[in-house]
Design a protein around this motif. Structure first.
Motif, mmCIF file in Angstrom:
data_model
loop_
_atom_site.group_PDB
_atom_site.id
_atom_site.type_symbol
_atom_site.label_atom_id
_atom_site.label_comp_id
_atom_site.label_asym_id
_atom_site.label_seq_id
_atom_site.Cartn_x
_atom_site.Cartn_y
_atom_site.Cartn_z
ATOM 1 N N GLY A 95 31.619 73.547 -13.985
ATOM 2 C CA GLY A 95 31.577 74.941 -14.421
ATOM 3 C C GLY A 95 30.396 75.205 -15.328
ATOM 4 N N ASP A 96 30.248 76.453 -15.729
ATOM 5 C CA ASP A 96 29.191 76.827 -16.666
ATOM 6 C C ASP A 96 29.534 76.303 -18.053
ATOM 7 O OD1 ASP A 96 27.731 78.251 -14.771
ATOM 8 O OD2 ASP A 96 28.903 80.069 -15.111
ATOM 9 N N ILE A 97 28.486 75.995 -18.810
ATOM 10 C CA ILE A 97 28.660 75.482 -20.164
ATOM 11 C C ILE A 97 27.455 75.919 -20.981
ATOM 12 C CG2 ILE A 97 27.634 73.258 -19.557
ATOM 13 C CD1 ILE A 97 29.636 71.955 -21.473
ATOM 14 N N ILE A 98 27.651 76.213 -22.259
ATOM 15 C CA ILE A 98 26.569 76.747 -23.089
ATOM 16 C C ILE A 98 25.569 75.675 -23.531
ATOM 17 C CG2 ILE A 98 27.723 76.614 -25.321
ATOM 18 C CD1 ILE A 98 25.528 79.520 -23.986
ATOM 19 N N ASN A 99 26.008 74.434 -23.699
ATOM 20 C CA ASN A 99 25.087 73.378 -24.129
ATOM 21 C C ASN A 99 24.085 73.059 -23.027
ATOM 22 O OD1 ASN A 99 26.159 72.953 -26.706
ATOM 23 N ND2 ASN A 99 27.755 71.624 -25.898
ATOM 24 N N LYS A 100 22.817 72.862 -23.410
ATOM 25 C CA LYS A 100 21.789 72.520 -22.425
ATOM 26 C C LYS A 100 22.121 71.208 -21.734
ATOM 27 C CE LYS A 100 18.158 75.047 -24.709
ATOM 28 N NZ LYS A 100 16.977 75.014 -25.557
ATOM 29 N N ILE A 101 22.641 70.262 -22.490
ATOM 30 C CA ILE A 101 23.087 68.988 -21.928
ATOM 31 C C ILE A 101 24.591 68.894 -22.161
ATOM 32 C CG2 ILE A 101 22.935 66.477 -22.083
ATOM 33 C CD1 ILE A 101 20.035 66.817 -22.994
ATOM 34 N N PRO A 102 25.399 69.068 -21.112
ATOM 35 C CA PRO A 102 26.857 68.941 -21.288
ATOM 36 C C PRO A 102 27.190 67.537 -21.772
ATOM 37 C CG PRO A 102 26.315 69.878 -19.139
ATOM 38 C CD PRO A 102 25.035 69.399 -19.740
ATOM 39 N N HIS A 103 27.984 67.452 -22.822
ATOM 40 C CA HIS A 103 28.284 66.151 -23.410
ATOM 41 C C HIS A 103 29.577 66.188 -24.209
ATOM 42 C CE1 HIS A 103 26.385 68.304 -26.726
ATOM 43 N NE2 HIS A 103 27.071 67.493 -27.523
ATOM 44 N N ILE A 104 30.037 65.000 -24.572
ATOM 45 C CA ILE A 104 31.179 64.829 -25.465
ATOM 46 C C ILE A 104 30.700 63.945 -26.610
ATOM 47 C CG2 ILE A 104 33.508 63.879 -25.743
ATOM 48 C CD1 ILE A 104 33.866 64.387 -22.688
ATOM 49 N N THR A 105 30.824 64.434 -27.828
ATOM 50 C CA THR A 105 30.439 63.643 -28.999
ATOM 51 C C THR A 105 31.457 62.527 -29.192
ATOM 52 O OG1 THR A 105 29.465 65.593 -30.035
ATOM 53 C CG2 THR A 105 29.988 63.722 -31.484
ATOM 54 N N LEU A 106 30.955 61.307 -29.314
ATOM 55 C CA LEU A 106 31.830 60.163 -29.558
ATOM 56 C C LEU A 106 31.937 59.848 -31.036
ATOM 57 C CD1 LEU A 106 30.749 57.717 -26.694
ATOM 58 C CD2 LEU A 106 32.455 59.549 -26.652
ATOM 59 N N ALA A 107 30.782 59.871 -31.733
ATOM 60 C CA ALA A 107 30.799 59.505 -33.146
ATOM 61 C C ALA A 107 29.534 60.005 -33.832
ATOM 62 C CB ALA A 107 30.908 57.995 -33.300
ATOM 63 N N VAL A 108 29.651 60.214 -35.125
ATOM 64 C CA VAL A 108 28.500 60.525 -35.977
ATOM 65 C C VAL A 108 28.659 59.713 -37.262
ATOM 66 C CG1 VAL A 108 28.179 62.857 -35.052
ATOM 67 C CG2 VAL A 108 29.555 62.544 -37.099
ATOM 68 N N PRO A 109 27.541 59.374 -37.921
ATOM 69 C CA PRO A 109 27.657 58.650 -39.192
ATOM 70 C C PRO A 109 28.457 59.473 -40.212
ATOM 71 C CG PRO A 109 25.377 58.671 -38.419
ATOM 72 C CD PRO A 109 26.158 59.610 -37.540
ATOM 73 N N ILE A 110 29.144 58.805 -41.110
ATOM 74 C CA ILE A 110 29.880 59.486 -42.172
ATOM 75 C C ILE A 110 28.920 60.454 -42.862
ATOM 76 C CG2 ILE A 110 31.092 59.174 -44.390
ATOM 77 C CD1 ILE A 110 32.786 57.764 -42.436
ATOM 78 N N GLY A 111 29.359 61.688 -43.046
ATOM 79 C CA GLY A 111 28.521 62.715 -43.650
ATOM 80 C C GLY A 111 27.694 63.481 -42.621
ATOM 81 N N GLY A 112 27.639 62.980 -41.376
ATOM 82 C CA GLY A 112 26.899 63.652 -40.308
ATOM 83 C C GLY A 112 27.741 64.743 -39.662
ATOM 84 N N LYS A 113 27.123 65.473 -38.754
ATOM 85 C CA LYS A 113 27.814 66.567 -38.069
ATOM 86 C C LYS A 113 27.789 66.349 -36.566
ATOM 87 C CE LYS A 113 26.859 69.914 -41.650
ATOM 88 N NZ LYS A 113 26.449 71.251 -41.969
ATOM 89 N N PRO A 114 28.910 66.639 -35.896
ATOM 90 C CA PRO A 114 28.966 66.482 -34.441
ATOM 91 C C PRO A 114 27.905 67.300 -33.699
ATOM 92 C CG PRO A 114 31.169 66.760 -35.328
ATOM 93 C CD PRO A 114 30.214 67.009 -36.461
ATOM 94 N N VAL A 115 27.474 68.409 -34.270
ATOM 95 C CA VAL A 115 26.452 69.238 -33.624
ATOM 96 C C VAL A 115 25.170 68.440 -33.375
ATOM 97 C CG1 VAL A 115 25.441 70.190 -35.742
ATOM 98 C CG2 VAL A 115 25.400 71.544 -33.638
ATOM 99 N N ASN A 116 24.950 67.362 -34.125
ATOM 100 C CA ASN A 116 23.748 66.549 -33.940
ATOM 101 C C ASN A 116 23.680 65.895 -32.570
ATOM 102 O OD1 ASN A 116 22.722 67.200 -36.454
ATOM 103 N ND2 ASN A 116 23.710 65.462 -37.449
ATOM 104 N N SER A 117 24.813 65.814 -31.884
ATOM 105 C CA SER A 117 24.777 65.242 -30.530
ATOM 106 C C SER A 117 24.008 66.146 -29.568
ATOM 107 C CB SER A 117 26.194 64.972 -30.018
ATOM 108 O OG SER A 117 26.952 66.164 -30.001
ATOM 109 N N ASN A 118 23.815 67.411 -29.929
ATOM 110 C CA ASN A 118 23.011 68.322 -29.104
ATOM 111 C C ASN A 118 21.536 67.934 -29.113
ATOM 112 O OD1 ASN A 118 24.940 70.324 -28.158
ATOM 113 N ND2 ASN A 118 25.150 70.877 -30.305
#
Length: 181
Positions: free
Chosen positions: A134-157
């Motif tokens: 289906g359509d999706i807003i992210n340029k690269i469709p993905h699922i965030t698995l992990a970010v460093p403590i203090g990081g933000k999931p948006v960084n997976s974009n």
């Protein structure tokens, strides 16, 4: 009996029935109150259409993440683990996002299939790139698995390098709506 409830009480029961807890996220499966969305928007609450992974799919991704962390050590950083959803669109961002968001509203509660095909690793995030029908807003469709403590999931974009997985991972989840306060 339902016919003994006032209109407001019936509406509250309908809203209560439409909320389902999935992987510790609140998913609004349908809006029983026509003004609910506008009221939430005015209160600064944001909605997003998302595919919330079922328990088995989440476990598959957690297993992949454990393997990646073990094999690559990813700078030895302590991580916040996610592995639970794929964002499709937001209802109060761009016009394009709003259109995608509205397209899926009638499909809340339906199962969706996602295929993880690549792994992306950066200093700021680890994610799987996915194939979605289906359509999706992210340029690269993905699922965030992990970010460093203090990081933000948006960084997976912003992950630049993606490696193909040895074999695709079939994932399933429920299309729903996430409310962010």
């Amino acid at each position: 009996y339902p016919n003994q409830l006032s209109g407001g009480q019936q509406q509250m029961v309908a809203i209560a029935r439409s909320i389902k807890k999935v992987n510790d996220w609140i998913v609004l499966l349908c809006a029983a109150c026509p003004n609910l969305e506008k009221a939430c928007e005015l209160a600064g609450i944001k909605y997003a259409n998302e595919v919330f992974l079922d328990k088995k799919s989440k476990e598959k991704l957690e297993h992949l993440l454990e393997k990646i962390l073990y094999e690559e050590f990813v700078d030895g950083l302590p991580m916040n683990i996610y592995c639970h959803h794929m964002t499709i669109a937001y209802n109060n961002h761009s016009e394009e996002s709003q259109q995608i968001y509205n397209r899926y509203k009638g499909e809340f509660g339906l199962e969706r299939k996602i295929i993880a095909t690549h792994i992306g690793i950066s200093r700021d995030a680890i994610a799987v790139r996915v194939s979605y029908d289906g359509d999706i807003i992210n340029k690269i469709p993905h699922i965030t698995l992990a970010v460093p403590i203090g990081g933000k999931p948006v960084n997976s974009n912003y992950i630049k390098e993606w490696r193909m997985l040895k074999s695709p991972i079939i994932l399933t989840g429920i299309l729903g709506e996430f409310v962010r306060h």
